[in-house]
Design an enzyme around this catalytic site. Structure first.
Site, short mmCIF file in Angstrom:
data_model
loop_
_atom_site.label_atom_id
_atom_site.label_comp_id
_atom_site.label_asym_id
_atom_site.label_seq_id
_atom_site.Cartn_x
_atom_site.Cartn_y
_atom_site.Cartn_z
CE LYS A 20 -4.79 -0.56 0.68
NZ LYS A 20 -4.82 -0.66 -0.15
CB THR A 65 -1.81 -3.48 -0.31
OG1 THR A 65 -3.69 -3.81 -0.85
CG2 THR A 65 -1.64 -4.43 -1.49
CG ASP A 66 -7.28 -3.70 4.17
OD1 ASP A 66 -8.07 -2.67 3.69
OD2 ASP A 66 -7.77 -3.66 4.91
CG PHE A 174 -18.60 19.97 13.15
CD1 PHE A 174 -19.42 20.64 12.31
CD2 PHE A 174 -19.44 18.88 11.98
CE1 PHE A 174 -19.44 21.69 11.58
CE2 PHE A 174 -20.18 19.58 11.04
CZ PHE A 174 -20.35 20.48 11.00
NE ARG A 191 -13.84 19.96 14.02
CZ ARG A 191 -14.25 20.04 12.97
NH1 ARG A 191 -15.23 19.53 11.77
NH2 ARG A 191 -14.28 21.57 12.75
CD GLN A 239 -18.93 26.38 8.21
OE1 GLN A 239 -17.98 25.69 9.63
NE2 GLN A 239 -20.29 25.92 7.93
CG ASN A 265 -12.85 20.99 7.94
OD1 ASN A 265 -11.82 20.04 8.49
ND2 ASN A 265 -13.63 20.43 8.46
CG HIS A 267 -12.78 15.41 5.90
ND1 HIS A 267 -13.67 16.51 6.25
CD2 HIS A 267 -12.68 16.10 4.93
CE1 HIS A 267 -13.91 17.68 6.36
NE2 HIS A 267 -13.73 17.03 5.05
O1 LIG Z 1 -16.00 22.81 10.54
C1 LIG Z 1 -16.90 21.91 9.99
N1 LIG Z 1 -17.78 22.90 9.12
C2 LIG Z 1 -18.86 21.74 8.31
O2 LIG Z 1 -20.11 22.66 7.84
C3 LIG Z 1 -18.86 21.26 8.54
N2 LIG Z 1 -19.24 19.96 7.19
C4 LIG Z 1 -18.72 18.55 7.97
O3 LIG Z 1 -19.09 17.63 7.45
N3 LIG Z 1 -18.27 18.90 8.66
C5 LIG Z 1 -17.47 20.42 8.98
N4 LIG Z 1 -16.75 21.00 9.88
#
Ligand SMILES: O=c1[nH]c(=O)c2[nH]c(=O)[nH]c2[nH]1
Length: 318
Positions: A20, A65-66, A174, A191, A239, A265, A267
């Site tokens: 992987k 590979t997983d 969130f 998070r 935001q 964002n 993730h």
């Molecule tokens: O800070 C965030 N704003 C969002 O609008 C949003 N939407 C999401 O799925 N995660 C997040 N995180």
């Protein structure tokens, strides 16, 4: 000798390897309030007795590979990441000594360096208790950009930056969002919040050359305020962090009237290590999968009350 199409010349399998590639692993360790981060891109390539899988499709010698991916994440949790070299040695040894058909393992690692964001209190040393110890800016730093327009009378100066990557390893939540039948996102109370800041700000200055701002000082100040606001905001959404970053700049720098942000964002998903008997708990420091796409894209303009917005909504090619 003629070539018989039913009995072609033997075709031989040459060098081969598999595994992987580009496992993006982020390991946070917590020492009280002080967080440490290791951010790696790990690629695994294994080779050995793999003739059969190529010639006949027998998977009897194939460690998926997983599985190699899972091993990277599980090792990051179980053994930690002391250095890229130590981590790679540990993984390579595991694959070669753990599976008889695997004779060679090549682990390639890229490591992304992060520096702490200096917050107001880290400088003064007066109020050490409030110093932020979980905010980082990725080394390599940003690209500075500027656009100057002049019509013979009036100037418009828009400055900004892109590719300024920042992360808070805690103080981000969130939850409480709209849920419809397609919503699966679990609410999060702790998070990682990471983004690659792209920001453009417009100066109010438009004519009097005597009163032209000092562009370098202003740039340094705007960047500093943006980073500190990011670090110091306990965030309930990206935001909200965006608005805090923008308003800190507008409030602190009289020469800037308007700022537009485009914030992906970035993730970071907690990896499920339960199947390997490992608890991957945020509070103790955890291992994350740093996804590159898709990403949330949060964009907004923040402006001084009373001014007309002038920065284009789509600033990609500004
Ligand atoms: O800070 C965030 N704003 C969002 O609008 C949003 N939407 C999401 O799925 N995660 C997040 N995180």
């Amino acid at each position: 000798m003629t070539v018989d199409s039913h009995h072609p010349r033997p075709v031989i399998l040459g060098q081969n390897q598999y595994g992987k590639a580009e496992n993006r692993v982020v390991r946070i360790t917590r020492d009280g309030d002080t967080h440490h981060i290791k951010d790696l891109n790990v690629s695994v390539a294994l080779s050995g007795d793999m003739d059969d899988v190529h010639y006949s499709g027998s998977n009897a010698n194939v460690l998926p590979t997983d599985t190699t991916k899972n091993t990277v994440y599980a090792f990051a949790k179980e053994h930690g990441i002391e250095s890229a070299e130590q981590f790679g040695i540990h993984l390579a040894r595991h694959f070669v000594t753990g599976q008889e058909p695997i004779h060679q393992a090549r682990i390639r690692i890229e490591e992304y360096a992060w520096e702490r964001i200096e917050t107001s209190d880290s400088n003064s040393g007066l109020n050490g208790a409030d110093e932020v110890k979980h905010s980082f800016v990725r080394r390599g730093q940003e690209t500075r950009v500027a656009q100057i327009t002049f019509d013979g009378e009036k100037w418009q100066v828009i400055s900004g930056l892109k590719d300024l990557t920042v992360m808070n390893s805690t103080n981000s939540e969130f939850w409480g969002y709209v849920k419809d039948k397609y919503t699966t996102l679990p609410e999060s109370y702790d998070r990682i919040l990471a983004t690659e800041v792209s920001a453009k700000w417009r100066y109010s200055w438009s004519s009097d050359e005597e009163r032209m701002p000092n562009w370098d000082t202003s740039y340094a100040q705007a960047k500093k305020h943006m980073l500190q606001a990011f670090a110091e905001t306990y965030s309930l959404s990206l935001q909200q962090s965006l608005y805090q970053m923008g308003s800190r700049i507008i409030n602190s720098l009289g020469e800037i009237d308007e700022i537009r942000f485009s914030l992906p964002n970035k993730h970071h998903f907690l990896v499920d290590l339960e199947p390997f008997g490992l608890k991957n708990d945020t509070a103790e420091g955890a291992v994350y999968f740093a996804a590159d796409r898709p990403y949330g894209l949060i964009e907004a303009t923040v402006l001084r009350d009373g001014v007309e917005p002038q920065i284009p909504v789509d600033t990609t090619n500004l």
